[in-house]
Write an enzyme that holds these catalytic residues in place. Structure first.
Site: not given
Ligand code: AKB
Length: 326
Positions: A8, A11-12, A34-35, A144, A174
């Site tokens: 990854g 990514g950020q 990464d992919i 998530y 972040i």
């Molecule tokens: C999101 O907003 O999905 C992420 C997190 C807080 O894990 N930045």
């Protein structure tokens, strides 16, 4: 000597962590993966890897004699809501593949040390929202968040059952300038800077008083490396550590941007991300991280805003509509 695989890496977090790890361990000891095609960063080596491909992970670990893996590939909260099954598969099977890789490497050499990011999203509407404790109600309501909570339990399981040295942080939102916003609910606090520098009024997708825990990228990277460097016997948490940075809402952030760019304006058009944000903590109690591995955030809102405005102009000129002198 460590040989570190960062999955990854585009990514950020990945793109900045790779540079920090390359500076610390030597660019020749960091393998970015990464992919898709590689981004620019300090690692000498790059591999195209799908974290869902367990066989390829085993081959890469053997080829480079990997000793540590950072598994950062994931779909974030808002994107995950658009494709829940895809998010579950990537977020869960990706982590499981890495934990299994760590265990299987133990059969041929040493088990791998693993870092995996959890999030404030692992908490939910019945969690105490102020100074959220390390151990409390966790009833995430997004796919998530559910994947993060399940992932935390898996990390602790692999530590207790197989002795895998796995370490994790519940990251706040972040904020960073090197990569564009990437599908998170906290990403309003990045997108707002792009609008501010373009001289546009920012259409904020959260309500003005939606306070969330946040952290500026340099603090997030420092926390990650501090945790990975800590002696194993100092770590009392093998699920994931609460870490606090700073807490603010869109109105407070807009005010500080306005102090630096007086013409800046914000307006509010809350969408489905408002409900996600409202289910998350507002501030975190990170006493255990402070005691176990010496964590303390350093960056405040004033510094964050000035640094974001200054660096976005340099690193993302095309995104904010600036033309670069030839
Ligand atoms: C999101 O907003 O999905 C992420 C997190 C807080 O894990 N930045």
């Amino acid at each position: 000597m460590e040989r570190i695989l960062v999955i990854g890496a585009n990514g950020q977090i990945g793109s900045e962590l790779v540079d920090a790890l390359a500076a610390k361990h030597g660019a020749e000891n960091v393998i970015a993966a990464d992919i898709g095609p590689r981004s620019l960063y300090g690692a000498k080596m790059y591999e195209v890897i799908d974290v869902l491909n367990a066989e390829r992970l085993i081959a890469i670990a053997e080829q480079y004699q990997i000793t540590q893996v950072y598994q950062l590939a994931a779909l974030l909260s808002a994107t995950a809501e658009q494709a829940p099954l895809k998010a579950w598969t990537l977020n869960m099977d990706g982590l499981l593949n890495i934990l299994e890789l760590a265990r299987l490497r133990g059969e041929v050499s040493k088990p791998l040390k693993v870092f995996w990011p959890s999030s404030i999203a692992a908490f939910g509407p019945n969690t105490p929202s102020q100074d959220t404790p390390q151990f409390t109600v966790m009833d995430p309501s997004t796919i998530y968040g559910i994947s993060k909570l399940a992932g935390e339990r898996l990390c602790e399981y692999y530590f207790k059952k197989y002795g895998i040295d796995v370490r994790s942080i519940r990251y706040p939102g972040i904020i960073s300038y090197k990569s564009p916003p990437g599908g998170g609910t906290t990403d309003y606090a990045i997108a707002i800077f792009y609008a501010a520098l373009r001289g546009e009024s920012y259409p904020c997708f959260l309500e003005a008083e939606t306070t969330l825990p946040m952290i500026y990228m340099p603090d997030a990277i420092r926390a990650t490396i501090l945790l990975m460097d800590a002696p194993a016997d100092k770590l009392s948490i093998r699920s994931s550590y609460n870490v606090a940075g700073l807490s603010f809402n869109p109105q407070e952030l807009a005010l500080v941007i306005k102090q630096n760019l007086p013409g800046f304006d914000i307006h509010y058009v809350p969408d489905s991300r408002q409900a996600i944000a409202a289910s998350w903590p507002q501030s975190m109690d990170d006493t255990i991280a402070r005691n176990d591995w010496g964590w303390k955030a350093e960056i405040d809102l004033q510094y964050l805003v000035i640094d974001m405005l200054r660096n976005l102009k340099i690193s993302q000129p095309s995104q904010i509509g600036l033309t670069i002198a030839a």
